[in-house]
Design a protein around this motif. Structure first.
Motif, PDB file in Angstrom:
ATOM      1  N   GLU A   1      68.332  52.187  19.701  1.00  0.00           N
ATOM      2  CA  GLU A   1      67.076  51.468  19.886  1.00  0.00           C
ATOM      3  C   GLU A   1      67.138  50.636  21.172  1.00  0.00           C
ATOM      4  O   GLU A   1      68.222  50.263  21.628  1.00  0.00           O
ATOM      5  CB  GLU A   1      66.806  50.550  18.692  1.00  0.00           C
ATOM      6  CG  GLU A   1      66.676  51.266  17.355  1.00  0.00           C
ATOM      7  CD  GLU A   1      65.443  52.152  17.253  1.00  0.00           C
ATOM      8  OE1 GLU A   1      64.507  51.998  18.074  1.00  0.00           O
ATOM      9  OE2 GLU A   1      65.408  53.002  16.334  1.00  0.00           O
ATOM     10  N   LYS A   2      65.970  50.378  21.750  1.00  0.00           N
ATOM     11  CA  LYS A   2      65.884  49.555  22.959  1.00  0.00           C
ATOM     12  C   LYS A   2      64.827  48.478  22.751  1.00  0.00           C
ATOM     13  O   LYS A   2      63.822  48.711  22.074  1.00  0.00           O
ATOM     14  CB  LYS A   2      65.521  50.424  24.169  1.00  0.00           C
ATOM     15  CG  LYS A   2      66.603  51.436  24.534  1.00  0.00           C
ATOM     16  CD  LYS A   2      66.244  52.210  25.800  1.00  0.00           C
ATOM     17  CE  LYS A   2      67.371  53.149  26.204  1.00  0.00           C
ATOM     18  NZ  LYS A   2      67.074  53.876  27.467  1.00  0.00           N
ATOM     19  N   LEU A   3      65.056  47.333  23.360  1.00  0.00           N
ATOM     20  CA  LEU A   3      64.160  46.199  23.136  1.00  0.00           C
ATOM     21  C   LEU A   3      62.722  46.491  23.540  1.00  0.00           C
ATOM     22  O   LEU A   3      61.786  45.903  23.008  1.00  0.00           O
ATOM     23  CB  LEU A   3      64.663  44.965  23.889  1.00  0.00           C
ATOM     24  CG  LEU A   3      65.577  44.023  23.096  1.00  0.00           C
ATOM     25  CD1 LEU A   3      66.873  44.719  22.703  1.00  0.00           C
ATOM     26  CD2 LEU A   3      65.891  42.757  23.884  1.00  0.00           C
ATOM     27  N   ASN A   4      62.534  47.404  24.501  1.00  0.00           N
ATOM     28  CA  ASN A   4      61.179  47.726  24.957  1.00  0.00           C
ATOM     29  C   ASN A   4      60.486  48.787  24.097  1.00  0.00           C
ATOM     30  O   ASN A   4      59.397  49.241  24.429  1.00  0.00           O
ATOM     31  CB  ASN A   4      61.200  48.180  26.427  1.00  0.00           C
ATOM     32  CG  ASN A   4      62.155  49.360  26.654  1.00  0.00           C
ATOM     33  OD1 ASN A   4      62.563  50.036  25.715  1.00  0.00           O
ATOM     34  ND2 ASN A   4      62.511  49.584  27.914  1.00  0.00           N
TER      35      ASN A   4
ATOM     36  N   LYS B   1      61.267  47.213  18.457  1.00  0.00           N
ATOM     37  CA  LYS B   1      61.130  46.357  19.632  1.00  0.00           C
ATOM     38  C   LYS B   1      61.731  44.982  19.370  1.00  0.00           C
ATOM     39  O   LYS B   1      61.749  44.495  18.236  1.00  0.00           O
ATOM     40  CB  LYS B   1      59.652  46.184  20.004  1.00  0.00           C
ATOM     41  CG  LYS B   1      58.983  47.417  20.592  1.00  0.00           C
ATOM     42  CD  LYS B   1      57.565  47.075  21.033  1.00  0.00           C
ATOM     43  CE  LYS B   1      56.888  48.274  21.689  1.00  0.00           C
ATOM     44  NZ  LYS B   1      55.514  47.936  22.154  1.00  0.00           N
ATOM     45  N   GLY B   2      62.204  44.364  20.446  1.00  0.00           N
ATOM     46  CA  GLY B   2      62.599  42.963  20.433  1.00  0.00           C
ATOM     47  C   GLY B   2      63.492  42.545  19.285  1.00  0.00           C
ATOM     48  O   GLY B   2      64.514  43.159  18.992  1.00  0.00           O
ATOM     49  N   GLU B   3      63.058  41.474  18.611  1.00  0.00           N
ATOM     50  CA  GLU B   3      63.875  40.872  17.563  1.00  0.00           C
ATOM     51  C   GLU B   3      63.923  41.690  16.282  1.00  0.00           C
ATOM     52  O   GLU B   3      64.617  41.305  15.336  1.00  0.00           O
ATOM     53  CB  GLU B   3      63.369  39.455  17.265  1.00  0.00           C
ATOM     54  CG  GLU B   3      63.565  38.486  18.426  1.00  0.00           C
ATOM     55  CD  GLU B   3      64.998  38.505  18.967  1.00  0.00           C
ATOM     56  OE1 GLU B   3      65.939  38.362  18.154  1.00  0.00           O
ATOM     57  OE2 GLU B   3      65.186  38.675  20.185  1.00  0.00           O
TER      58      GLU B   3
ATOM     59  N   ILE C   1      65.347  44.370  16.284  1.00  0.00           N
ATOM     60  CA  ILE C   1      66.661  44.981  16.431  1.00  0.00           C
ATOM     61  C   ILE C   1      67.722  43.919  16.145  1.00  0.00           C
ATOM     62  O   ILE C   1      67.682  42.824  16.707  1.00  0.00           O
ATOM     63  CB  ILE C   1      66.850  45.558  17.844  1.00  0.00           C
ATOM     64  CG1 ILE C   1      65.745  46.578  18.147  1.00  0.00           C
ATOM     65  CG2 ILE C   1      68.228  46.214  17.981  1.00  0.00           C
ATOM     66  CD1 ILE C   1      65.747  47.079  19.582  1.00  0.00           C
TER      67      ILE C   1
ATOM     68  N   LYS D   1      71.886  45.547  18.992  1.00  0.00           N
ATOM     69  CA  LYS D   1      71.809  45.194  20.413  1.00  0.00           C
ATOM     70  C   LYS D   1      73.163  45.377  21.110  1.00  0.00           C
ATOM     71  O   LYS D   1      73.232  45.868  22.238  1.00  0.00           O
ATOM     72  CB  LYS D   1      71.341  43.747  20.569  1.00  0.00           C
ATOM     73  CG  LYS D   1      69.891  43.508  20.153  1.00  0.00           C
ATOM     74  CD  LYS D   1      69.550  42.022  20.181  1.00  0.00           C
ATOM     75  CE  LYS D   1      68.128  41.774  19.727  1.00  0.00           C
ATOM     76  NZ  LYS D   1      67.815  40.322  19.648  1.00  0.00           N
TER      77      LYS D   1
ATOM     78  N   TYR E   1      67.654  46.254  27.188  1.00  0.00           N
ATOM     79  CA  TYR E   1      68.797  45.609  26.543  1.00  0.00           C
ATOM     80  C   TYR E   1      68.670  44.088  26.583  1.00  0.00           C
ATOM     81  O   TYR E   1      68.024  43.529  27.470  1.00  0.00           O
ATOM     82  CB  TYR E   1      70.093  46.037  27.239  1.00  0.00           C
ATOM     83  CG  TYR E   1      70.266  47.538  27.281  1.00  0.00           C
ATOM     84  CD1 TYR E   1      70.597  48.249  26.138  1.00  0.00           C
ATOM     85  CD2 TYR E   1      70.054  48.250  28.467  1.00  0.00           C
ATOM     86  CE1 TYR E   1      70.731  49.632  26.162  1.00  0.00           C
ATOM     87  CE2 TYR E   1      70.194  49.635  28.505  1.00  0.00           C
ATOM     88  CZ  TYR E   1      70.520  50.313  27.349  1.00  0.00           C
ATOM     89  OH  TYR E   1      70.644  51.685  27.383  1.00  0.00           O
ATOM     90  N   ASP E   2      69.289  43.437  25.632  1.00  0.00           N
ATOM     91  CA  ASP E   2      69.270  41.993  25.552  1.00  0.00           C
ATOM     92  C   ASP E   2      69.901  41.412  26.822  1.00  0.00           C
ATOM     93  O   ASP E   2      71.045  41.717  27.163  1.00  0.00           O
ATOM     94  CB  ASP E   2      70.055  41.537  24.318  1.00  0.00           C
ATOM     95  CG  ASP E   2      70.031  40.037  24.134  1.00  0.00           C
ATOM     96  OD1 ASP E   2      70.829  39.345  24.795  1.00  0.00           O
ATOM     97  OD2 ASP E   2      69.216  39.546  23.325  1.00  0.00           O
TER      98      ASP E   2
END
Length: 285
Positions: free
Chosen positions: A211-214, A223-225, A227, A232, A269-270
């Motif tokens: 998974e990727k934050l975007n 998305k985002g949090e 994950i 992360k 990525y974070d």
């Protein structure tokens, strides 16, 4: 320590026997080992395992011994993923690595595998676990969190045993159809993790390692949090190790170039974890 199995050396071009072990006339590795990758015949693996187990009793805290015994356990788990006894042994090995790292945090890289001729799955699994644990230590995870992170990292790709070797070993770019099949290894990994009763945090880390934050990752496009921290961490480490490990018809990238690609993947990525990871890798190269 006496060795009763054959050892071969591979220098990138040729394979040759360097030590011939005989059960009645075992030899000891006293001479300097030539440069190159030391290989062992598949039929000698049981003898090698016995050798390592005996060596572990005498030098149980040596990184090379812990690394090699861990690699053998992972090999066995890939062959029999629901064997809980093997998983318990693997958990003990993760504990040994964590304990060693707490004593000597600056030499965790000794557990990394740089050989190019072992089975890729085993190399990748141990490297992702090692680098994930190193990053976890950098952000001050406690020992219980590190144990769970280590288990998620080392088993993140276990579902690939359900994917056709034709696809996994394909030389060149996969077709869309093949890549869609390849991506199912994440769900297969989760299914195996659930079947053997791994903790939810471990399953979460396995499920989210692509998974990727975007939201451009897979399979859930989280998305985002949404994950988890484990997801992360493993996503960064997994991507880095894939880029820096040789593949058929593709040279491995340098650490610098691999990190550049991760940084240029905007919003994937974070930021804080990636910065910490870059500093950590910078110390290793």
């Amino acid at each position: 320590m006496p060795v009763n199995f054959n050892l071969y050396i591979y220098d990138g071009k040729n394979l040759k026997l360097i030590y011939q072990g005989r059960e009645k006339e075992p030899f000891s590795m006293k001479n300097e080992i030539p440069e190159g990758d030391i290989l062992i015949a598949k039929e000698d693996l049981p003898l090698y395992e016995d050798y390592l187990l005996n060596l572990a009793k005498k030098k149980s805290n040596e990184p090379s011994v812990i690394k090699e015994t861990t690699k053998l356990i992972i090999r066995e788990i890939y062959n029999e993923p629901t064997n809980r006894d093997k998983l318990l042994i693997l958990a003990d090995k993760i504990d040994e690595i964590i304990n060693y790292s707490n004593l000597k945090p600056d030499i965790l890289e000794k557990f990394l595998i740089i050989k190019k001729h072992d089975n890729y799955s085993y190399i990748h699994s141990i490297n992702v676990m090692t680098l994930s644990l190193s990053l976890g230590l950098k952000i001050n995870m406690n020992e219980e969190e590190l144990r769970l992170l280590g288990m998620a990292a080392v088993l993140h790709d276990i579902g690939k045993i359900k994917i056709s070797p034709v696809i996994l070993s394909k030389i060149g770019k996969m077709s869309d159809f093949e890549f869609n099949i390849f991506k199912t290894h994440v769900v297969e990994s989760v299914n195996i993790a659930k079947e053997i009763g791994l903790p939810e945090k471990v399953i979460e880390g396995i499920a989210q390692h692509h998974e990727k934050l975007n939201g451009k990752g897979y399979p859930f496009k989280l998305k985002g949090e949404r994950i988890s921290l484990f997801g992360k961490i493993i996503s960064i480490v997994d991507a880095y190790d894939v880029l820096t490990t040789p593949q058929p018809l593709r040279y491995s990238l340098t650490s610098f170039n691999a990190l550049q690609i991760l940084v240029q993947d905007k919003g994937a990525y974070d930021k804080n974890l990636l910065e910490t990871f870059i500093k950590m890798i910078g110390r290793l190269i």
